[in-house]
Design a protein around this motif. Structure first.
Motif, mmCIF file in Angstrom:
data_model
loop_
_atom_site.group_PDB
_atom_site.id
_atom_site.type_symbol
_atom_site.label_atom_id
_atom_site.label_comp_id
_atom_site.label_asym_id
_atom_site.label_seq_id
_atom_site.Cartn_x
_atom_site.Cartn_y
_atom_site.Cartn_z
ATOM 1 N N UNK A 124 38.659 20.109 55.209
ATOM 2 C CA UNK A 124 39.359 20.487 53.987
ATOM 3 C C UNK A 124 40.197 21.733 54.232
ATOM 4 N N UNK A 125 41.172 21.934 53.357
ATOM 5 C CA UNK A 125 41.900 23.187 53.313
ATOM 6 C C UNK A 125 41.533 23.841 51.985
ATOM 7 N N UNK A 126 40.978 25.031 52.071
ATOM 8 C CA UNK A 126 40.566 25.782 50.885
ATOM 9 C C UNK A 126 41.590 26.886 50.635
ATOM 10 N N UNK A 127 42.138 26.908 49.418
ATOM 11 C CA UNK A 127 43.068 27.957 49.019
ATOM 12 C C UNK A 127 42.398 28.806 47.951
ATOM 13 N N UNK A 128 42.382 30.108 48.186
ATOM 14 C CA UNK A 128 41.832 31.068 47.227
ATOM 15 C C UNK A 128 43.019 31.800 46.623
ATOM 16 N N UNK A 129 43.053 31.909 45.290
ATOM 17 C CA UNK A 129 44.204 32.532 44.657
ATOM 18 C C UNK A 129 43.781 33.442 43.512
ATOM 19 N N UNK A 130 44.675 34.394 43.237
ATOM 20 C CA UNK A 130 44.480 35.355 42.155
ATOM 21 C C UNK A 130 45.821 35.612 41.505
ATOM 22 N N UNK A 131 45.810 35.614 40.176
ATOM 23 C CA UNK A 131 47.024 35.943 39.424
ATOM 24 C C UNK A 131 46.643 36.820 38.242
ATOM 25 N N UNK A 132 47.312 37.950 38.128
ATOM 26 C CA UNK A 132 47.182 38.781 36.943
ATOM 27 C C UNK A 132 48.564 38.822 36.303
ATOM 28 N N UNK A 133 48.683 38.208 35.143
ATOM 29 C CA UNK A 133 49.940 38.240 34.407
ATOM 30 C C UNK A 133 50.137 39.638 33.865
ATOM 31 N N UNK A 134 49.682 39.855 32.646
ATOM 32 C CA UNK A 134 49.714 41.205 32.067
ATOM 33 C C UNK A 134 48.539 42.002 32.612
ATOM 34 N N UNK A 135 48.746 43.292 32.757
ATOM 35 C CA UNK A 135 47.684 44.170 33.262
ATOM 36 C C UNK A 135 46.457 44.089 32.357
ATOM 37 N N UNK A 136 45.296 44.067 32.981
ATOM 38 C CA UNK A 136 44.043 44.066 32.228
ATOM 39 C C UNK A 136 43.774 45.455 31.645
ATOM 40 N N UNK A 137 42.801 45.503 30.762
ATOM 41 C CA UNK A 137 42.381 46.790 30.195
ATOM 42 C C UNK A 137 41.938 47.732 31.315
ATOM 43 N N UNK A 138 41.260 47.206 32.318
ATOM 44 C CA UNK A 138 40.798 48.030 33.430
ATOM 45 C C UNK A 138 41.935 48.641 34.229
ATOM 46 N N UNK A 139 42.949 47.839 34.540
ATOM 47 C CA UNK A 139 44.110 48.350 35.281
ATOM 48 C C UNK A 139 44.827 49.415 34.455
ATOM 49 N N UNK A 140 44.956 49.174 33.170
ATOM 50 C CA UNK A 140 45.621 50.165 32.309
ATOM 51 C C UNK A 140 44.834 51.476 32.277
ATOM 52 N N UNK A 141 43.500 51.371 32.253
ATOM 53 C CA UNK A 141 42.667 52.583 32.246
ATOM 54 C C UNK A 141 42.799 53.337 33.577
ATOM 55 N N UNK A 142 42.767 52.606 34.683
ATOM 56 C CA UNK A 142 42.880 53.225 36.009
ATOM 57 C C UNK A 142 44.189 53.981 36.150
ATOM 58 N N UNK A 143 45.275 53.407 35.633
ATOM 59 C CA UNK A 143 46.605 53.973 35.861
ATOM 60 C C UNK A 143 47.112 54.867 34.729
ATOM 61 N N UNK A 144 46.354 54.996 33.674
ATOM 62 C CA UNK A 144 46.823 55.721 32.484
ATOM 63 C C UNK A 144 47.282 57.145 32.780
ATOM 64 N N UNK A 145 46.553 57.860 33.600
ATOM 65 C CA UNK A 145 46.867 59.268 33.861
ATOM 66 C C UNK A 145 47.649 59.479 35.149
ATOM 67 N N UNK A 146 48.014 58.381 35.825
ATOM 68 C CA UNK A 146 48.749 58.512 37.075
ATOM 69 C C UNK A 146 50.244 58.676 36.813
#
Length: 180
Positions: A124-146
């Motif tokens: 088999x060929x296994x493809x692993x994928x990730x997509x983040x459309x809009x930033x999650x609450x976590x990403x927004x919290x991490x970057x809020x003060x940057x």
């Protein structure tokens, strides 16, 4: 955060593939068994199904995660143990298994992980994928003060981390399956 890289959509969109010497059914049995994720995930240490039937569309999985201090060490990330919840969004045996990360209130987020499986060669060929459309609450919290420069640096560093995670996950899954 007006006019920031964090508002780009998709914010992340990554995929990686690997050939595995096993049938699509055998591969699916492993990747859809999220409590086993400690065997193959760089950060998830397993967890439990908290709602619905295991691996079924709509079911919710509570994962236990562990992040070391050196992962994008300069950024204000959660370190040590933390928990996430995800809802299964697709479960087609021998074809695809996908899940969406949820907020603490169990609201949907545009953070989608998954595996696609195709017959290939002698396995088999296994493809692993990730997509983040809009930033999650976590990403927004991490970057809020940057600063915007550090937000761009974070997105670049996090993308590199995700690329390594996808590759490492596939390598580990291959080892788990082929050594069964």
């Amino acid at each position: 955060m007006a006019n920031t890289i964090i508002d780009n959509s998709p914010l992340f969109e990554l995929r990686a593939s690997k050939a595995i010497s096993a049938t699509p059914e055998q591969v699916y049995a492993v990747v859809s068994d999220l409590p086993r994720s400690a065997e193959w995930s760089p950060e998830c240490r397993g967890g439990e199904w908290v709602s619905g039937a295991p691996s079924a569309v709509g079911s919710i999985f509570r994962g236990e995660n562990l992040r070391s201090e050196d992962v994008v060490g300069w950024a204000p990330l959660i370190r040590g143990v933390w928990y996430t919840e995800a809802r299964v969004t697709a479960a087609e045996p021998a074809r695809t298994f996908r899940w969406m990360m949820l907020t603490h209130a169990r609201a949907d987020q545009e953070s989608l992980w998954g595996f696609d499986i195709e017959p290939g060669g002698e396995g088999s060929v296994l493809t692993h994928h990730f997509r983040m459309g809009k930033a999650t609450a976590g990403i927004r919290k991490i970057t809020a003060e940057l600063s915007e420069a550090d937000r761009k640096r974070f997105i670049a560093d996090w993308t590199a981390k995700l690329e390594r995670d996808l590759d490492e996950t596939l390598d580990r899954i291959k080892d788990v399956i082929e050594k069964q």
